[in-house]
Design a protein around this motif. Structure first.
Motif, PDB file in Angstrom:
ATOM      1  N   TYR A   1       0.839  -1.209   0.000  1.00 30.45           N
ATOM      2  CA  TYR A   1       0.000   0.000   0.000  1.00 30.45           C
ATOM      3  C   TYR A   1       0.870   1.254   0.000  1.00 30.45           C
ATOM      4  CZ  TYR A   1      -3.357   3.543   1.468  1.00 30.45           C
ATOM      5  OH  TYR A   1      -4.125   4.678   1.533  1.00 30.45           O
TER       6      TYR A   1
ATOM      7  N   TRP B   1      -3.082  15.679  -1.714  1.00 30.48           N
ATOM      8  CA  TRP B   1      -3.503  14.598  -0.826  1.00 30.48           C
ATOM      9  C   TRP B   1      -3.663  15.067   0.618  1.00 30.48           C
ATOM     10  CZ3 TRP B   1      -0.316  13.353   3.244  1.00 30.48           C
ATOM     11  CH2 TRP B   1       1.029  13.760   3.154  1.00 30.48           C
TER      12      TRP B   1
ATOM     13  N   PRO C   1      -8.874  13.376   1.032  1.00 29.87           N
ATOM     14  CA  PRO C   1      -8.518  11.979   1.319  1.00 29.87           C
ATOM     15  C   PRO C   1      -8.753  11.027   0.140  1.00 29.87           C
ATOM     16  CG  PRO C   1     -10.642  12.480   2.281  1.00 29.87           C
ATOM     17  CD  PRO C   1     -10.104  13.777   1.738  1.00 29.87           C
ATOM     18  N   ILE C   2      -9.257  11.549  -0.991  1.00 33.03           N
ATOM     19  CA  ILE C   2      -9.595  10.682  -2.114  1.00 33.03           C
ATOM     20  C   ILE C   2      -8.390   9.904  -2.613  1.00 33.03           C
ATOM     21  CG2 ILE C   2      -9.184  12.445  -3.871  1.00 33.03           C
ATOM     22  CD1 ILE C   2     -11.909   9.705  -3.891  1.00 33.03           C
TER      23      ILE C   2
ATOM     24  N   LEU D   1      -5.875   8.705  -0.794  1.00 32.29           N
ATOM     25  CA  LEU D   1      -5.672   7.571   0.114  1.00 32.29           C
ATOM     26  C   LEU D   1      -6.724   6.495  -0.145  1.00 32.29           C
ATOM     27  CD1 LEU D   1      -5.022   9.540   3.432  1.00 32.29           C
ATOM     28  CD2 LEU D   1      -3.353   8.787   1.744  1.00 32.29           C
ATOM     29  N   ILE D   2      -7.963   6.938  -0.363  1.00 30.95           N
ATOM     30  CA  ILE D   2      -9.056   6.005  -0.629  1.00 30.95           C
ATOM     31  C   ILE D   2      -8.848   5.308  -1.968  1.00 30.95           C
ATOM     32  CG2 ILE D   2     -11.542   5.824  -1.062  1.00 30.95           C
ATOM     33  CD1 ILE D   2     -11.884   8.257   0.812  1.00 30.95           C
ATOM     34  N   CYS D   3      -8.444   6.082  -2.961  1.00 29.66           N
ATOM     35  CA  CYS D   3      -8.227   5.523  -4.296  1.00 29.66           C
ATOM     36  C   CYS D   3      -7.131   4.457  -4.276  1.00 29.66           C
ATOM     37  CB  CYS D   3      -7.857   6.652  -5.258  1.00 29.66           C
ATOM     38  SG  CYS D   3      -7.763   6.140  -6.987  1.00 29.66           S
TER      39      CYS D   3
ATOM     40  N   ALA E   1      -6.336   2.653  -1.691  1.00 28.09           N
ATOM     41  CA  ALA E   1      -6.914   1.496  -0.996  1.00 28.09           C
ATOM     42  C   ALA E   1      -7.765   0.671  -1.956  1.00 28.09           C
ATOM     43  CB  ALA E   1      -7.751   1.960   0.192  1.00 28.09           C
ATOM     44  N   LEU E   2      -8.511   1.339  -2.824  1.00 27.90           N
ATOM     45  CA  LEU E   2      -9.318   0.633  -3.820  1.00 27.90           C
ATOM     46  C   LEU E   2      -8.424  -0.111  -4.806  1.00 27.90           C
ATOM     47  CD1 LEU E   2     -12.063   3.331  -4.588  1.00 27.90           C
ATOM     48  CD2 LEU E   2     -12.303   1.227  -3.236  1.00 27.90           C
TER      49      LEU E   2
END
Length: 209
Positions: free
Chosen positions: A38, A62, A66-67, A69-71, A73-74
């Motif tokens: 990650y 960033w 938070p998109i 970090l989320i992206c 993670a996806l």
């Protein structure tokens, strides 16, 4: 209220996802654990943009959204779920890396222009946004960065940035100029690898003799 993302924001999201996958895919090949993978994916996705924003004297994206970090993670979830298919596709890394390179070049150059910088600055910022994340990724996984090898990598970003400048100078719509820029970077990278087109190598003393 929910705001409809702009065309550049959509490109940024897709580029983040693609670059994160390229980093996580290489980390998995090096047998990193989930957290390590990650981190590599996140560094790949935000590295170039962070350097760009610091040079442009703005807060890195960033840190305000938070998109990213989320992206990442996806992207991590995507690699875990579809790892068997990704492993079988030998060109997986190349495809996602090329997509990320193209889209981030567009995002970096466009952001520079929106901040009022000249086009030569935009071309450099686009190249940094596209290529720097890959450098950080390769350092993390203990590989020689692609930008320092014979392959056409950062130069593809420069060519795309020049195309963006030409299209804008000719009065093209912004979105059309951005699409042409991204396609140019992607196609340049594909053609260069397919036909083994490289930049000249700077010879050392032993080779000159």
């Amino acid at each position: 209220m929910f705001e409809i993302p702009t065309f550049v924001e959509i490109l940024d999201f897709i580029g983040t996802f693609a670059f994160a996958i390229s980093g996580i895919r290489l980390a998995s090949a090096k047998r990193f654990d989930w957290f390590g993978a990650y981190v590599v994916g996140l560094a790949t996705a935000i590295g170039g943009g962070t350097i760009r924003d610091l040079l442009l004297d703005v807060t890195p994206a960033w840190m305000t959204d938070p998109i990213y970090l989320i992206c990442t993670a996806l992207a991590m979830l995507f690699v875990i779920v579809f790892r068997q298919y990704l492993i079988r596709l030998t060109n997986t890394f190349f495809i996602f890396d090329s997509v990320g390179l193209a889209l981030f070049t567009v995002v970096g150059a466009t952001k520079s222009i929106e901040l009022g910088h000249t086009f030569w600055v935009a071309i450099i910022m686009g190249s940094i946004t596209g290529a720097a994340g890959g450098v950080i990724r390769d350092v993390f996984i203990n590989e020689i960065p692609l930008i320092f090898r014979k392959e056409i990598y950062a130069m593809a970003c420069v060519i795309g940035g020049i195309c963006l400048w030409i299209c804008t100078s000719l009065g093209f719509e912004d979105y059309l100029s951005q699409i042409i820029c991204g396609v140019t970077v992607f196609v340049t990278r594909i053609i260069a690898v397919k036909y083994e087109i490289t930049l000249p190598i700077l010879k050392g003393e032993d080779e000159i003799k």
